[in-house]
Enzyme design. Structure first.
Site, PDB file in Angstrom:
ATOM      1  N   SER A 255       0.821  -1.212   0.000  1.00 41.06           N
ATOM      2  CA  SER A 255       0.000   0.000   0.000  1.00 41.06           C
ATOM      3  C   SER A 255       0.854   1.262   0.000  1.00 41.06           C
ATOM      4  CB  SER A 255      -0.913   0.020   1.224  1.00 41.06           C
ATOM      5  OG  SER A 255      -1.687  -1.154   1.282  1.00 41.06           O
TER       6      SER A 255
HETATM    7  N1  SAH Z   1      -0.299  -4.429   3.891  1.00 40.66           N
HETATM    8  C1  SAH Z   1       0.382  -5.081   2.809  1.00 40.66           C
HETATM    9  C2  SAH Z   1      -0.359  -4.940   1.520  1.00 40.66           C
HETATM   10  C3  SAH Z   1      -1.212  -6.077   1.339  1.00 40.66           C
HETATM   11  S1  SAH Z   1      -2.078  -6.240  -0.159  1.00 40.66           S
HETATM   12  C4  SAH Z   1       1.777  -4.552   2.675  1.00 40.66           C
HETATM   13  O1  SAH Z   1       2.141  -3.684   3.459  1.00 40.66           O
HETATM   14  O2  SAH Z   1       2.509  -5.035   1.822  1.00 40.66           O
HETATM   15  C5  SAH Z   1      -3.370  -7.226   0.511  1.00 40.66           C
HETATM   16  C6  SAH Z   1      -2.999  -8.643   0.860  1.00 40.66           C
HETATM   17  O3  SAH Z   1      -4.163  -9.251   1.385  1.00 40.66           O
HETATM   18  C7  SAH Z   1      -2.569  -9.486  -0.324  1.00 40.66           C
HETATM   19  O4  SAH Z   1      -1.297  -9.996  -0.093  1.00 40.66           O
HETATM   20  C8  SAH Z   1      -3.613 -10.607  -0.357  1.00 40.66           C
HETATM   21  O5  SAH Z   1      -3.086 -11.869  -0.714  1.00 40.66           O
HETATM   22  C9  SAH Z   1      -4.110 -10.620   1.070  1.00 40.66           C
HETATM   23  N2  SAH Z   1      -5.426 -11.200   1.299  1.00 40.66           N
HETATM   24  C10 SAH Z   1      -6.547 -11.082   0.547  1.00 40.66           C
HETATM   25  N3  SAH Z   1      -7.554 -11.775   1.116  1.00 40.66           N
HETATM   26  C11 SAH Z   1      -7.066 -12.334   2.255  1.00 40.66           C
HETATM   27  C12 SAH Z   1      -7.622 -13.173   3.294  1.00 40.66           C
HETATM   28  N4  SAH Z   1      -8.895 -13.579   3.282  1.00 40.66           N
HETATM   29  N5  SAH Z   1      -6.822 -13.540   4.312  1.00 40.66           N
HETATM   30  C13 SAH Z   1      -5.516 -13.168   4.346  1.00 40.66           C
HETATM   31  N6  SAH Z   1      -4.945 -12.379   3.402  1.00 40.66           N
HETATM   32  C14 SAH Z   1      -5.706 -11.974   2.383  1.00 40.66           C
END
Ligand code: SAH
Length: 232
Positions: free
Chosen positions: A73
């Site tokens: 993000s």
């Molecule tokens: N905060 C992260 C950005 C994450 S992007 C950073 O700093 O890099 C969002 C993430 O949520 C992705 O990696 C995706 O695989 C994950 N995601 C989506 N649905 C999910 C779920 N039900 N449980 C766990 N992770 C999930």
């Protein structure tokens, strides 16, 4: 300052200037006020959480691609969501969507204990490895469907969901302490959301709208269905 952030700070002088500029932008342009959050953003070496080829762009005002078609993000979103949790060193926080582990590291600096879930095994493994290599010991990343929450460590002072779902997953509401705060992007389509904060009170749950945002989809039992076409 926690032990973890001290060890990060001392081992990390690279990219200090761009990181300082990023923090100034968060404070002056985006209005992030929490000193705790600003210090965490200054401590965590964001360039170590993006693909090496993109490290020179790590401190820019944007999201960046990471592995498995996901994104890290934008710094502002990370700071804003962390600020909305209002954590301190006693807070126990649940994070859904560890991705690169960057937000996890920021939370580990701002809160007491962080439990993070990532549904893509490769990302969960790499996020955990990065966290350990930075000597952060108050955060754990596990691989499963985070929309179910993580009941073993509940209830939580804060829950941060870093992916956008159609609504707030019930189990996450149930695992929130009274007085606890849950921050999540929700929206009727996969593409666009509103950033919502839910505060649990003695009498129920209060919802606040914190503006438009765009996250990758939250996939799971209480999220969107997985879509094999774009490998989400
Ligand atoms: N905060 C992260 C950005 C994450 S992007 C950073 O700093 O890099 C969002 C993430 O949520 C992705 O990696 C995706 O695989 C994950 N995601 C989506 N649905 C999910 C779920 N039900 N449980 C766990 N992770 C999930």
């Amino acid at each position: 300052m926690s032990t973890s952030s001290q060890s990060i700070g001392s081992s990390n002088s690279e990219f200090r200037l761009p990181r300082q500029r990023m923090v100034e932008r968060l404070r002056d342009h985006y209005g992030i006020k929490s000193e705790r959050v600003l210090r965490a953003m200054l401590d965590v070496p964001r360039h170590l959480f993006v693909p090496e080829a993109l490290s020179s762009r790590a401190y820019g005002d944007h999201a960046l691609p990471i592995a498995a078609g996901q994104t890290i993000s934008q710094p502002y979103i990370v700071a804003r969501m962390t600020e909305l949790l209002e954590s301190d060193e006693r807070s126990r926080v649940l994070e859904i969507g560890a991705g690169s582990g960057y937000q996890t590291a920021v939370l580990a600096s701002a809160a007491g204990q962080v439990y993070s879930i990532e549904r893509i095994a490769e990302l969960a493994r790499e996020a955990q490895a990065r966290i350990r290599s930075l000597n952060i010991y108050n955060a754990t990343v596990k691989c499963f469907d985070g929309t179910l929450g993580w009941s073993a460590h509940a209830p939580y002072d804060g829950v941060l969901v870093a992916a956008g779902g159609p609504h707030v997953p019930e189990p996450l509401l149930a695992q929130l302490k009274i007085g606890g705060k849950l921050v999540i992007p929700t929206g009727e389509t996969r593409e666009a959301q509103r950033l919502v904060r839910v505060v649990r009170t003695e009498n129920g749950y209060e919802h606040e709208d914190h503006g438009a945002c765009a996250f990758v989809p939250l996939i799971g039992r209480y999220g969107w269905e997985s879509n094999p076409e774009n490998k989400n």
